[in-house]
Design a protein around this motif. Structure first.
Motif, PDB file in Angstrom:
ATOM      1  N   LYS A  37    -107.292 -12.194 -83.435  1.00  0.00           N
ATOM      2  CA  LYS A  37    -107.616 -11.339 -82.292  1.00  0.00           C
ATOM      3  C   LYS A  37    -107.726  -9.889 -82.734  1.00  0.00           C
ATOM      4  O   LYS A  37    -108.607  -9.148 -82.284  1.00  0.00           O
ATOM      5  CB  LYS A  37    -106.558 -11.491 -81.204  1.00  0.00           C
ATOM      6  N   ARG A  38    -106.846  -9.466 -83.638  1.00  0.00           N
ATOM      7  CA  ARG A  38    -106.932  -8.096 -84.156  1.00  0.00           C
ATOM      8  C   ARG A  38    -108.240  -7.875 -84.906  1.00  0.00           C
ATOM      9  O   ARG A  38    -108.773  -6.764 -84.937  1.00  0.00           O
ATOM     10  CB  ARG A  38    -105.755  -7.813 -85.106  1.00  0.00           C
ATOM     11  N   MET A  39    -108.766  -8.938 -85.485  1.00  0.00           N
ATOM     12  CA  MET A  39    -109.962  -8.801 -86.313  1.00  0.00           C
ATOM     13  C   MET A  39    -111.266  -8.734 -85.517  1.00  0.00           C
ATOM     14  O   MET A  39    -112.343  -8.697 -86.102  1.00  0.00           O
ATOM     15  CB  MET A  39    -110.020  -9.959 -87.329  1.00  0.00           C
ATOM     16  N   ILE A  40    -111.194  -8.692 -84.186  1.00  0.00           N
ATOM     17  CA  ILE A  40    -112.423  -8.518 -83.401  1.00  0.00           C
ATOM     18  C   ILE A  40    -112.583  -7.063 -82.961  1.00  0.00           C
ATOM     19  O   ILE A  40    -113.403  -6.756 -82.108  1.00  0.00           O
ATOM     20  CB  ILE A  40    -112.453  -9.454 -82.172  1.00  0.00           C
ATOM     21  N   SER A  43    -114.704 -24.732 -69.260  1.00  0.00           N
ATOM     22  CA  SER A  43    -113.759 -25.230 -70.248  1.00  0.00           C
ATOM     23  C   SER A  43    -113.243 -24.123 -71.172  1.00  0.00           C
ATOM     24  O   SER A  43    -112.550 -24.376 -72.141  1.00  0.00           O
ATOM     25  CB  SER A  43    -114.420 -26.322 -71.106  1.00  0.00           C
ATOM     26  N   SER A  44    -113.615 -22.894 -70.875  1.00  0.00           N
ATOM     27  CA  SER A  44    -113.294 -21.781 -71.754  1.00  0.00           C
ATOM     28  C   SER A  44    -111.796 -21.553 -71.880  1.00  0.00           C
ATOM     29  O   SER A  44    -111.056 -21.544 -70.905  1.00  0.00           O
ATOM     30  CB  SER A  44    -113.965 -20.503 -71.235  1.00  0.00           C
ATOM     31  N   ASP A  45    -111.319 -21.407 -73.107  1.00  0.00           N
ATOM     32  CA  ASP A  45    -109.952 -21.024 -73.403  1.00  0.00           C
ATOM     33  C   ASP A  45    -109.918 -19.499 -73.464  1.00  0.00           C
ATOM     34  O   ASP A  45    -110.754 -18.878 -74.109  1.00  0.00           O
ATOM     35  CB  ASP A  45    -109.557 -21.639 -74.751  1.00  0.00           C
ATOM     36  N   LYS A  46    -108.952 -18.891 -72.786  1.00  0.00           N
ATOM     37  CA  LYS A  46    -108.951 -17.436 -72.645  1.00  0.00           C
ATOM     38  C   LYS A  46    -108.957 -16.706 -73.983  1.00  0.00           C
ATOM     39  O   LYS A  46    -109.757 -15.791 -74.196  1.00  0.00           O
ATOM     40  CB  LYS A  46    -107.744 -16.991 -71.816  1.00  0.00           C
ATOM     41  N   LEU A  47    -108.080 -17.122 -74.900  1.00  0.00           N
ATOM     42  CA  LEU A  47    -108.001 -16.450 -76.195  1.00  0.00           C
ATOM     43  C   LEU A  47    -109.254 -16.700 -77.026  1.00  0.00           C
ATOM     44  O   LEU A  47    -109.797 -15.791 -77.663  1.00  0.00           O
ATOM     45  CB  LEU A  47    -106.757 -16.918 -76.951  1.00  0.00           C
ATOM     46  N   GLU A  48    -109.742 -17.933 -76.977  1.00  0.00           N
ATOM     47  CA  GLU A  48    -110.976 -18.253 -77.698  1.00  0.00           C
ATOM     48  C   GLU A  48    -112.141 -17.445 -77.131  1.00  0.00           C
ATOM     49  O   GLU A  48    -112.998 -16.949 -77.871  1.00  0.00           O
ATOM     50  CB  GLU A  48    -111.274 -19.743 -77.601  1.00  0.00           C
ATOM     51  N   GLU A  49    -112.169 -17.286 -75.821  1.00  0.00           N
ATOM     52  CA  GLU A  49    -113.228 -16.511 -75.180  1.00  0.00           C
ATOM     53  C   GLU A  49    -113.203 -15.063 -75.641  1.00  0.00           C
ATOM     54  O   GLU A  49    -114.252 -14.438 -75.849  1.00  0.00           O
ATOM     55  CB  GLU A  49    -113.094 -16.595 -73.657  1.00  0.00           C
ATOM     56  N   GLU A  50    -112.016 -14.511 -75.823  1.00  0.00           N
ATOM     57  CA  GLU A  50    -111.904 -13.137 -76.319  1.00  0.00           C
ATOM     58  C   GLU A  50    -112.497 -13.023 -77.718  1.00  0.00           C
ATOM     59  O   GLU A  50    -113.156 -12.022 -78.042  1.00  0.00           O
ATOM     60  CB  GLU A  50    -110.433 -12.703 -76.334  1.00  0.00           C
ATOM     61  N   LEU A  51    -112.289 -14.035 -78.541  1.00  0.00           N
ATOM     62  CA  LEU A  51    -112.836 -14.019 -79.896  1.00  0.00           C
ATOM     63  C   LEU A  51    -114.357 -14.113 -79.870  1.00  0.00           C
ATOM     64  O   LEU A  51    -115.053 -13.397 -80.599  1.00  0.00           O
ATOM     65  CB  LEU A  51    -112.246 -15.166 -80.723  1.00  0.00           C
ATOM     66  N   VAL A  52    -114.887 -15.020 -79.039  1.00  0.00           N
ATOM     67  CA  VAL A  52    -116.346 -15.153 -78.923  1.00  0.00           C
ATOM     68  C   VAL A  52    -116.957 -13.841 -78.444  1.00  0.00           C
ATOM     69  O   VAL A  52    -117.943 -13.352 -79.010  1.00  0.00           O
ATOM     70  CB  VAL A  52    -116.725 -16.285 -77.944  1.00  0.00           C
ATOM     71  N   THR A  53    -116.362 -13.269 -77.415  1.00  0.00           N
ATOM     72  CA  THR A  53    -116.885 -12.021 -76.851  1.00  0.00           C
ATOM     73  C   THR A  53    -116.843 -10.897 -77.873  1.00  0.00           C
ATOM     74  O   THR A  53    -117.819 -10.157 -78.037  1.00  0.00           O
ATOM     75  CB  THR A  53    -116.066 -11.616 -75.605  1.00  0.00           C
ATOM     76  N   GLY A  54    -115.727 -10.779 -78.568  1.00  0.00           N
ATOM     77  CA  GLY A  54    -115.592  -9.705 -79.553  1.00  0.00           C
ATOM     78  C   GLY A  54    -116.576  -9.834 -80.701  1.00  0.00           C
ATOM     79  O   GLY A  54    -117.228  -8.864 -81.096  1.00  0.00           O
ATOM     80  N   LEU A  55    -116.719 -11.045 -81.240  1.00  0.00           N
ATOM     81  CA  LEU A  55    -117.610 -11.253 -82.379  1.00  0.00           C
ATOM     82  C   LEU A  55    -119.078 -11.214 -81.982  1.00  0.00           C
ATOM     83  O   LEU A  55    -119.951 -11.001 -82.822  1.00  0.00           O
ATOM     84  CB  LEU A  55    -117.286 -12.585 -83.052  1.00  0.00           C
ATOM     85  N   SER A  56    -119.360 -11.400 -80.701  1.00  0.00           N
ATOM     86  CA  SER A  56    -120.751 -11.360 -80.236  1.00  0.00           C
ATOM     87  C   SER A  56    -121.253  -9.932 -80.041  1.00  0.00           C
ATOM     88  O   SER A  56    -122.415  -9.728 -79.673  1.00  0.00           O
ATOM     89  CB  SER A  56    -120.893 -12.143 -78.921  1.00  0.00           C
ATOM     90  N   ARG A  57    -120.409  -8.953 -80.287  1.00  0.00           N
ATOM     91  CA  ARG A  57    -120.843  -7.560 -80.172  1.00  0.00           C
ATOM     92  C   ARG A  57    -121.726  -7.127 -81.341  1.00  0.00           C
ATOM     93  O   ARG A  57    -122.240  -6.015 -81.351  1.00  0.00           O
ATOM     94  CB  ARG A  57    -119.631  -6.639 -80.050  1.00  0.00           C
TER      95      ARG A  57
END
Length: 360
Positions: free
Chosen positions: A216-219, A299-313
């Motif tokens: 999470k820190r790495m996004i 089906s989105s997992d909250k923490l996984e969603e944060e990673l997808v959102t962050g890396l999609s920037r």
């Protein structure tokens, strides 16, 4: 150690510490090769894992690239944690740059967990452009802004192969657990007993000194690590993913997609790259766009969603690969990088695809 001739005009040498350099035997070619390609192995891997790919890179781009196969994180050392491995890689890359003063460009090609290690390392190696404040750069949505450097070199290609960018905690992210929630929950509780600190990072169960999980820190740009600024600095970011039969890393986590974003694909008729079944160029998304998209995924997992959102920037090129018709398909995680030339040669077209699309 004296260099040895591999064949087809390719030379290689193995240092005392075990790392392997590969370059063109032709003096004029090697003298003009100013592009460092750092290859990083995955968990429990070795320097030899990228042997075939390294030689193919030099064979096809003899006057362009100098390949360094990393050795600082091999075998049991890959269990020490993504951050520890990343710091070792930082030191190794800086040593290579120091002894090769003609280098001007840099690219990374990493397999499996090695992709996470490379992402951590570039966050440490990032140097902001002198005319731009790092903080301003990290929140900028434009990829056309002035770019920084990686270790003082121009950042070209950042390529990961079957890397669990979203971790391994989500449903079906580790296919050999068969998507059974009970198995996946149990794995998250005991994974550290097998894969130690690296296992905690992969299942996002690390909370060092009260900090968020490392992935999470790495996004974002966190403390002194400019993770996202570093990613944004590369001219290309590429994800090679197995659509199936990879029992170690799932398709969703290696391609940074939500469930409903996984494309429908068909067997290819491309003679040059018969195992590449789908290619997609994804533009960078701002936070609002990503949040609107995630709302469609029940089906989105909250923490996984944060990673997808962050890396999609940042933008990504996504290359989906299938070995479903291969006799060795259950070894897809290794075939995709041709870990062993004799056993995994069917993945050679994926390596060719990588080289043919490489920014020199």
């Amino acid at each position: 150690m004296e260099p040895s001739v591999v064949g087809n005009g390719v030379c290689s040498s193995e240092s005392v510490d075990g790392s392997r350099d590969v370059w063109s035997c032709k003096e004029s070619d090697s003298a003009s090769a100013d592009h460092l390609v750092v290859m990083v192995n995955g968990i429990l891997g070795s320097v030899a894992d990228w042997k075939f790919a390294a030689e193919q890179f030099v064979k096809l781009l003899p006057d362009k690239v100098f390949v360094h196969c990393s050795e600082r994180n091999v075998s049991m050392l890959t269990l020490d944690g993504v951050d520890v491995m990343g710091q070792r890689l930082v030191e190794e890359v800086l040593e290579v740059i120091q002894r090769k003063p003609n280098l001007k460009k840099i690219s990374f090609v990493a397999h499996s967990v090695g992709g996470l290690v490379a992402r951590y390392a570039i966050g440490k190696l990032y140097r902001a452009p002198k005319t731009e404040n790092v903080e301003d750069s990290s929140i900028s949505g434009s990829e056309e802004d002035s770019r920084g450097t990686i270790g003082g070199l121009e950042a070209m290609n950042f390529v990961t192969v079957a890397t669990p960018h979203l971790g391994s905690r989500g449903n079906k992210q580790v296919p050999f657990l068969f998507g059974v929630p009970a198995f996946e929950k149990l794995a998250s509780c005991v994974i550290h007993l097998i894969f130690r600190r690296t296992g905690r990072h992969l299942f996002l169960t690390d909370f060092d000194e009260g900090k968020p999980p490392l992935l999470k820190r790495m996004i974002e740009d966190y403390d002194d690590c400019c993770f996202m600024s570093a990613l944004r600095t590369f001219k290309r970011r590429v994800l090679y993913s197995n659509v199936g039969y990879d029992h170690i890393v799932g398709w969703r986590t290696s391609s940074i997609r939500r469930n409903f974003e996984l494309p429908k694909w068909e067997d290819t008729v491309n003679e040059n790259y018969p195992h590449v079944v789908y290619e997609e160029h994804c533009k960078a998304c701002d936070t609002e766009e990503s949040e609107a998209t995630s709302a469609d995924d029940d089906s989105s997992d909250k923490l996984e969603e944060e990673l997808v959102t962050g890396l999609s920037r940042v933008s990504w090129e996504k290359v989906d690969v299938s070995f479903q018709n291969s006799r060795q398909r259950f070894a897809a995680h290794s075939i995709i990088q041709v870990k062993d030339e004799s056993a995994h040669i069917e993945g050679a077209d994926v390596i060719r695809h990588m080289i043919h699309h490489f920014l020199k």
